[in-house]
Motif scaffolding. Structure first.
Motif, short mmCIF file in Angstrom:
data_model
loop_
_atom_site.label_atom_id
_atom_site.label_comp_id
_atom_site.label_asym_id
_atom_site.label_seq_id
_atom_site.Cartn_x
_atom_site.Cartn_y
_atom_site.Cartn_z
N ILE A 1 3.49 0.64 5.07
CA ILE A 1 2.03 0.80 4.99
C ILE A 1 1.43 -0.57 4.68
CG2 ILE A 1 0.12 2.01 3.86
CD1 ILE A 1 2.16 4.12 2.95
N TRP A 2 0.41 -0.95 5.44
CA TRP A 2 -0.18 -2.26 5.20
C TRP A 2 -1.66 -2.27 5.57
CZ3 TRP A 2 2.53 -0.97 9.48
CH2 TRP A 2 2.10 -1.41 10.74
N ILE A 3 -2.32 -3.40 5.24
CA ILE A 3 -3.75 -3.58 5.45
C ILE A 3 -3.99 -4.73 6.43
CG2 ILE A 3 -5.98 -4.10 4.36
CD1 ILE A 3 -4.88 -1.46 3.44
N GLU A 4 -4.96 -4.54 7.33
CA GLU A 4 -5.40 -5.59 8.23
C GLU A 4 -6.93 -5.66 8.20
OE1 GLU A 4 -4.06 -4.84 12.17
OE2 GLU A 4 -1.92 -5.04 11.69
N ASP A 5 -7.47 -6.81 8.64
CA ASP A 5 -8.91 -6.86 8.85
C ASP A 5 -9.23 -6.25 10.21
OD1 ASP A 5 -8.49 -8.81 10.83
OD2 ASP A 5 -8.95 -10.48 9.48
N LEU A 6 -10.49 -6.19 10.56
CA LEU A 6 -10.89 -5.52 11.80
C LEU A 6 -10.48 -6.29 13.05
CD1 LEU A 6 -14.43 -4.09 10.91
CD2 LEU A 6 -12.16 -3.06 10.63
N GLU A 7 -10.07 -7.54 12.88
CA GLU A 7 -9.58 -8.33 14.02
C GLU A 7 -8.07 -8.21 14.18
OE1 GLU A 7 -12.06 -9.75 11.84
OE2 GLU A 7 -13.34 -8.88 13.42
N GLY A 8 -7.44 -7.43 13.33
CA GLY A 8 -6.00 -7.23 13.44
C GLY A 8 -5.17 -8.25 12.69
N ASN A 9 -5.80 -9.03 11.81
CA ASN A 9 -5.07 -10.01 11.02
C ASN A 9 -4.46 -9.33 9.79
OD1 ASN A 9 -5.85 -12.38 12.60
ND2 ASN A 9 -7.90 -11.98 11.80
N TYR A 10 -3.18 -9.57 9.58
CA TYR A 10 -2.45 -8.98 8.45
C TYR A 10 -3.02 -9.50 7.13
CZ TYR A 10 1.52 -8.38 5.22
OH TYR A 10 2.33 -8.07 4.15
N ILE A 11 -3.23 -8.58 6.18
CA ILE A 11 -3.71 -8.96 4.85
C ILE A 11 -2.62 -8.78 3.80
CG2 ILE A 11 -5.35 -8.43 3.01
CD1 ILE A 11 -7.38 -7.68 5.15
N GLU A 12 -2.02 -7.58 3.74
CA GLU A 12 -1.01 -7.33 2.71
C GLU A 12 -0.25 -6.05 3.00
OE1 GLU A 12 -2.72 -6.37 -1.13
OE2 GLU A 12 -4.45 -5.44 -0.15
N GLY B 1 6.62 -7.99 18.56
CA GLY B 1 5.67 -7.28 17.71
C GLY B 1 4.60 -6.58 18.51
N GLU B 2 4.89 -6.26 19.75
CA GLU B 2 3.91 -5.60 20.61
C GLU B 2 3.65 -4.17 20.16
OE1 GLU B 2 4.37 -6.56 25.07
OE2 GLU B 2 6.37 -6.92 24.23
N LEU B 3 2.44 -3.70 20.48
CA LEU B 3 2.08 -2.30 20.29
C LEU B 3 1.82 -1.70 21.66
CD1 LEU B 3 1.40 -0.04 18.19
CD2 LEU B 3 -1.00 -0.69 18.52
N TRP C 1 5.28 -3.66 11.92
CA TRP C 1 4.98 -4.20 10.58
C TRP C 1 5.74 -5.49 10.33
CZ3 TRP C 1 8.74 -4.78 6.76
CH2 TRP C 1 8.26 -5.32 5.55
N SER C 2 7.02 -5.53 10.71
CA SER C 2 7.85 -6.71 10.44
C SER C 2 7.25 -7.96 11.07
CB SER C 2 9.27 -6.50 10.99
OG SER C 2 9.91 -5.42 10.35
N HIS C 3 6.80 -7.85 12.31
CA HIS C 3 6.21 -9.01 12.97
C HIS C 3 4.83 -9.34 12.40
CE1 HIS C 3 9.42 -8.39 15.95
NE2 HIS C 3 9.16 -9.62 16.35
N LEU D 1 6.55 4.87 15.47
CA LEU D 1 5.18 5.30 15.78
C LEU D 1 4.23 4.68 14.77
CD1 LEU D 1 3.63 7.16 17.74
CD2 LEU D 1 3.95 9.01 16.10
N VAL D 2 3.10 4.17 15.27
CA VAL D 2 2.12 3.49 14.42
C VAL D 2 0.84 4.31 14.32
CG1 VAL D 2 0.77 1.38 14.09
CG2 VAL D 2 3.08 1.24 15.06
N TYR D 3 0.37 4.50 13.09
CA TYR D 3 -0.87 5.22 12.81
C TYR D 3 -1.88 4.23 12.23
CZ TYR D 3 2.02 9.50 12.89
OH TYR D 3 2.87 10.51 13.24
N ALA D 4 -3.17 4.54 12.37
CA ALA D 4 -4.19 3.65 11.81
C ALA D 4 -5.49 4.40 11.54
CB ALA D 4 -4.45 2.48 12.76
N VAL D 5 -6.29 3.81 10.65
CA VAL D 5 -7.64 4.29 10.40
C VAL D 5 -8.44 3.13 9.81
CG1 VAL D 5 -7.25 5.09 8.02
CG2 VAL D 5 -9.00 6.19 9.42
N THR D 6 -9.73 3.11 10.09
CA THR D 6 -10.63 2.11 9.52
C THR D 6 -11.38 2.74 8.36
OG1 THR D 6 -10.89 0.99 11.65
CG2 THR D 6 -12.57 0.56 9.98
N VAL D 7 -11.39 2.06 7.22
CA VAL D 7 -12.02 2.63 6.02
C VAL D 7 -13.01 1.64 5.42
CG1 VAL D 7 -9.90 3.92 5.54
CG2 VAL D 7 -10.33 1.77 4.34
N SER D 8 -13.89 2.18 4.60
CA SER D 8 -14.81 1.36 3.82
C SER D 8 -14.48 1.53 2.35
CB SER D 8 -16.26 1.78 4.07
OG SER D 8 -17.12 1.15 3.13
#
Length: 270
Positions: free
Chosen positions: A84-95, A246-248, A134-136, A216-223
């Motif tokens: 489980i990890w966090i990205e910004d809206l441009e797809g840049n890895y945060i943590e 690291g392709e999706l 996630w690894s990439h 399988l990769v899941y995602a959601v955008t949150v505030s």
């Protein structure tokens, strides 16, 4: 795929067979009743296990938004690896917020002597096909050139936990300060074949054969401002079948049982 409770039913039928052989004087109604009671008890035991929800807590270095995840197991759940990890809206890895322990450390319960040969003690195992997206994204390369964590590039203990046996709640948080950010989850189970992702699809690719259906990769955008809001994560694609990149891949029409590992993944902003 054999479901988790099928072995218990098979065992129950075996015991019923013994009863029939050793208690031939019992009438048929009694035998049927005994079989019914044993099978129901076995199923109830499995349902009790599945109803237990573990609580896992991870402690990222900085928390600006508290998050609570709810993972509900599906009918194909069988000790999956999870990141489980966090990205910004441009797809840049945060943590990273959480990774199951075996993969996070690169050390499994049975170490690998060489490809396909195991020892009866823990040891290093390299499985690049397990959670490659996630690894990439994490982008930490080990000495062998792989992005999968090794003992030298392991995920910190505060972000890992044992593989949950069934459903679980994860209490954690993020340092993200943007008004909106993305939460991603990658899920995979080993040797998870179907009619498309067969064992002989890539016969010379050992890493593929450790996974079969890709992660399988899941995602959601949150505030972070939506305190109390419940968000549901949905599948957005699958990872590379052997972890080479690291392709999706957004076409998930060939993914079947892997979509049933979890019946629901949700997160609440606390």
């Amino acid at each position: 795929m054999i479901s988790a409770f099928q072995p218990k039913i098979i065992l129950s039928v075996y015991f019923c067979k013994i009863i029939i052989e050793q208690k031939s004087e019992l009438n048929m109604k009694t035998i049927v009743l005994l079989m019914f009671v044993i099978i129901i008890a076995s199923c109830a035991s499995q349902q009790k296990l599945e109803s237990i929800t573990e609580i896992i807590t991870t402690t990222p270095e900085q928390i600006n938004s508290k998050l609570e995840f709810e993972f509900t197991p599906g009918k194909a759940h069988n000790h999956p690896s999870i990141a489980i990890w966090i990205e910004d809206l441009e797809g840049n890895y945060i943590e990273t917020l959480y990774v199951t322990q075996y993969f996070a450390k690169g050390v499994f319960g049975h170490g690998e002597i060489e490809q396909g040969k195991w020892k009866n003690e823990s040891g290093n195992v390299r499985r690049p096909a397990t959670l490659p997206f996630w690894s990439h994204k994490r982008n930490i390369k080990a000495a062998d050139g792989l992005y999968a964590p090794s003992p030298e590039t392991a995920v910190p203990d505060v972000l890992t936990g044992a593989t949950p046996k069934a459903g679980f709640t994860l209490k954690t948080g993020s340092k993200a300060t943007d008004n909106m950010f993305r939460i991603l989850v990658e899920v995979n189970q080993p040797w998870d074949s179907n009619d498309f992702w067969t064992n002989d699809k890539f016969p010379d690719d050992f890493n593929y054969k450790t996974s079969l259906q890709p992660a399988l990769v899941y995602a959601v955008t949150v505030s972070p401002n939506d305190t109390g809001m419940l968000y549901y994560l949905n599948p957005i694609g699958h990872s590379h079948y052997s972890g080479k990149t690291g392709e999706l891949f957004t076409d998930i029409s060939t993914i079947t049982t892997a979509r049933e590992i979890f019946s629901k993944i949700a997160v609440t902003v606390k």
